[in-house]
Scaffold this active site. Structure first.
Site, PDB file in Angstrom:
ATOM      1  N   SER A   1      14.748  42.740  33.683  1.00 14.13           N
ATOM      2  CA  SER A   1      13.532  43.493  34.030  1.00 14.13           C
ATOM      3  C   SER A   1      13.814  44.658  34.953  1.00 14.13           C
ATOM      4  CB  SER A   1      12.531  42.574  34.729  1.00 14.13           C
ATOM      5  OG  SER A   1      12.104  41.556  33.865  1.00 14.13           O
TER       6      SER A   1
ATOM      7  N   GLU B   1      15.709  29.680  24.910  1.00 12.50           N
ATOM      8  CA  GLU B   1      14.703  29.043  25.739  1.00 12.50           C
ATOM      9  C   GLU B   1      13.735  28.239  24.863  1.00 12.50           C
ATOM     10  OE1 GLU B   1      13.968  27.378  27.958  1.00 12.50           O
ATOM     11  OE2 GLU B   1      12.004  28.042  28.562  1.00 12.50           O
TER      12      GLU B   1
ATOM     13  N   GLU C   1       0.147  36.444  27.957  1.00  7.26           N
ATOM     14  CA  GLU C   1      -0.519  37.414  27.078  1.00  7.26           C
ATOM     15  C   GLU C   1       0.398  37.753  25.904  1.00  7.26           C
ATOM     16  OE1 GLU C   1      -0.474  37.878  30.499  1.00  7.26           O
ATOM     17  OE2 GLU C   1      -2.533  37.158  30.699  1.00  7.26           O
TER      18      GLU C   1
END
Lengths: 394, 363
Positions: free
Chosen positions: A129, A244, A379
């Site tokens: 990120s 994951e 989201e």
């Protein structure tokens, strides 16, 4: 379909429990389980102990030193370790970059990096990120320019968990601005002590220091620390994120443990709690049971045929963490407002009044506010579910 | 009926905002200095009559102060001071008012120590005792979640005398038999548990303090509700701004329908909370039973709503919502504290459901 537990799995769970009960292992069980990030020394020593049994990398094939367990056994192992309050091993090294290195890396990279990961001698952090690239990770701008036998890296990463303890940071960097954003990304293994690399801690609302900013100012990274092909990094990242799929982000062990605490609170102090509290605990218990079986389906491979399942487990698991932790804080009444240090020390009046069941509840609740944000926001996860069902939106 | 702020009220609200902004800009100023300034512009005891040193206004004004203090994330003890002013004005005798009101409408902190069982959220039971001794009383008991106890010169402690009558007693903070166990709250404010063992106390006034205590508790419930509303407004404003400027996937995230609907839900909850506050303000003039009922519903409803608004605000800010340095996470922390002080929402709904008898409508 049948529901009898497989005898080998039952035996495996017992084997894990027996190991965790041995003195060598049990000494790692932390007294205060609400501290999420154990010290580097603890993590390292615990990992080394596990590696002596070949258990430090449950998800790696045995050919690379892993345990080669099925997703179900990996999940069982994680659950038992959690229940025994063991420190978390270095997820970034063992679960994230390790598989990328043995799948896409060179022989030299495998030889250099895999053994120290397995033994807990080296720790990794994830440099993905950026301030301008969160959910839209592909838009990342940290630049790596080839110059002779190094890449020169400039840019910034953020939300880098435990960078302060890391020996290396695996980074997605931009090596090309031609074509689509995803097509210009490379996967670099960066030495955290590199000149020009600065780590700045981020103080999080749960009063912890797990998150960091990482600044790159003309950081030189050897070309042989590029994993795989230049500009193929996005596919390695997708591979990493897909790993994951064992539902770790749902943190079902936490849900089960917190549910048990809530039920203990109801049975020991139910009369002093607002009406409706016990019913809410019951509702959450039902959610935990449902999620348990969704996770079992996922671990059994159902995610292949049903791609929404992984997102569902992540969404429901994270929401459940928030609901459970909120209910636990509620049991403290006004004491729920106290910062965690207020609970330290046996002389605290409220510590003596039997509210120990709520210890760490508020810190935990603040930490879990992130559960619906990290690992792909809920989201985005909902978009993925809708995408599978309804096709692309316009 | 007119549910809009008038020009004077708007002006007061602007003053509070300015004061708050100045406070943040000048972190070097001490709490004492800030309190003196706040008192000088009438922000402490705004609802008290001018004869008592107040501004002679109403709860509409005093609650505006608490609302905007909450939204500005001020950690100064304005709430404690305002509560104490109300208590002294309602229960203290003439001499006590003359001596003590100027103190609390200044920089002397005299926290009201009432609640005895923080986990239960019980705001009614008083087990602390006051035993006559010489020309005063000796106080025994424990109090919980006493806000701003760390800077208290004295505590105003609720206790029952030998006849079981409720009273409020001023107990010096550094007196014998006073044990203060302080702790920080997650929103940066502080509180303490108080253990009193034969601590000397001067009784406020002579008559039964039940009514005064009941009023002050309702006032505090409304003040916390006001803080919560201010917090929600601030969280909503910041979120609306953020989703307009934060771009991902080539556009402001406020363009995505999921985000738009979340913001819409935040707006609904915030507006409903404002309406609920009006309901609460109106009910402060009712008889004690109806007033208490109204405050439970008000605190419960606004607590629930604002917890949701601030949680969603964090969610929409992504990682920034987890960062202590940023206001959005601080607003979330403040909401948690204001919600659970005097008991979380579920506690109030539960107690309300147990009540029998009519509740007086306000229209």
């Amino acid at each position: 379909m049948h529901f009898d537990p497989d005898p080998a799995t039952v035996a495996f769970r017992q084997e894990v429990r027996d190991f965790l009960a041995t003195p060598e292992a049990a000494r790692f069980g932390r007294r205060n389980p609400s501290v999420y990030h154990a010290s580097r020394e603890e993590v390292s020593a615990w990992t080394r102990l596990l590696s002596e049994r070949g258990w430090s990398a449950p998800n790696w094939p045995t050919e690379f030193g892993g345990a080669g367990w099925s997703p179900l056994w990996q999940s069982i192992f994680a659950e038992e370790c959690y229940l025994a309050n063991m420190p978390r091993t270095n997820v970034q090294g063992l679960q994230m970059v390790g598989p990328v290195i043995y799948t896409f890396g060179s022989d030299a990279q495998r030889a250099r990096f895999l053994p120290p990961i397995l033994r807990g001698d080296e720790m990794w952090a994830q440099g993905f990120s950026e301030p301008g690239s969160g959910s839209d990770l592909a838009s990342l701008r940290t630049r790596a320019v080839r110059s002779g036998d190094v890449y020169v890296v400039n840019g910034q990463k953020i939300w880098t968990t435990l960078a302060q303890d890391a020996d290396h940071i695996f980074c997605l960097v931009r090596t090309s601005t031609e074509g689509k954003a995803q097509e210009g990304i490379s996967f670099l293994l960066v030495d955290a002590t590199s000149p020009g690399l600065t780590i700045r801690p981020i103080h999080s609302i749960d009063d912890a220091h797990g998150l960091n900013e990482v600044f790159f100012e003309d950081v030189q990274v050897p070309v042989d620390h590029l994993v795989g092909e230049e500009n193929a990094g996005w596919s390695y990242a997708k591979f990493l994120l897909a790993n994951e799929r064992t539902g770790g982000a749902a943190d079902l062990p936490y849900a089960k443990k917190t549910l048990a605490r809530l039920k203990e609170i109801v049975s020991s102090r139910g009369h002093a709690l607002p009406e409706g509290y016990a019913a809410r605990v019951a509702e959450l218990e039902a959610e935990v049971r449902a999620l348990d079986f969704s996770l079992l389906r996922l671990l059994g491979g159902a995610g292949e045929r049903n791609p929404a399942l992984a997102s569902i487990v992540k969404i429901r698991g994270s929401e459940l963490q928030q609901a459970l932790s909120e209910l636990l804080v509620e049991s403290l009444g006004s004491y729920g407002a106290i910062r965690h240090e207020g609970w330290q020390g046996d002389e605290r009046p409220f510590a003596a009044s039997g509210w120990h069941l709520g210890e760490g509840a508020t810190t935990d609740f603040l930490y879990r506010r992130a559960a619906t944000i990290f690992g792909g926001t809920n989201e985005v996860q909902r978009n993925l579910i809708a995408h599978h069902a309804l096709g692309r939106s316009s | 009926m007119n549910l809009e702020y008038d020009a004077d009220q708007l002006s007061l609200r602007a003053t509070v905002r300015e004061l708050a902004a100045d406070r943040h800009a000048d972190a070097g100023r001490s709490t004492d200095e800030f309190l003196a300034m706040a008192a000088s512009v009438g922000l402490i005891g705004a609802a008290l009559p001018e004869a008592s040193g107040g501004a002679g206004l109403s709860v509409v004004e005093s609650m505006s102060v608490h609302e905007l203090v909450g939204g500005a994330l001020l950690r100064e003890p304005l709430l404690s001071h305002d509560i104490s002013a109300e208590l002294i004005a309602r229960q203290g005798d003439e001499h006590q008012q003359a001596r003590w009101l100027p103190e609390v409408m200044g920089d002397v902190t005299l926290p009201f120590a009432h609640q005895e069982d923080a986990p239960s959220g019980d705001i009614v039971s008083v087990a602390a005792t006051a035993t006559e001794s010489g020309d005063g009383h000796l106080i025994d008991g424990t109090k919980t979640m006493v806000l701003d106890a760390g800077r208290a010169a004295a505590f105003l402690v609720s206790a029952r005398d030998a006849a079981g009558t409720a009273g409020v007693y001023r107990v010096a903070a550094d007196g014998d038999g006073v044990q203060v166990d302080a702790y920080d709250l997650i929103d940066g404010r502080s509180a303490a548990d108080l253990t009193l063992r034969g601590a000397r106390g001067e009784r406020l006034g002579g008559q039964d303090a039940s009514e005064a205590i009941a009023y002050v508790i309702d006032y505090l419930l409304l003040a916390l509700s006001s803080e919560l509303l201010g917090v929600a407004e601030a969280a909503l404003a910041r979120t609306t701004e953020y989703v307009t400027v934060r771009e991902q996937f080539g556009q402001p995230i406020g363009q995505f329908q999921a985000v738009r609907h979340k913001v819409a839900d935040m707006i609904i909850e915030t507006e409903q909370s404002r309406s609920m506050l009006l309901y609460g303000l109106a009910a402060m003039g009712d008889d004690p039973a109806a007033r208490r009922t109204a405050m439970r519903l008000t605190k419960g409803k606004i607590g629930r709503s604002v917890r949701r608004v601030t949680s969603e605000a964090c969610q929409l800010h992504g990682g920034l919502g987890m960062t202590q340095e940023y206001e959005i996470g601080q607003l979330f922390q403040r909401a948690v504290c204001a919600d659970v002080l005097l008991g979380p929402a579920s506690r109030h709904f539960h107690l309300h459901s147990l009540e029998r008898g009519p509740s007086t409508p306000t229209t």
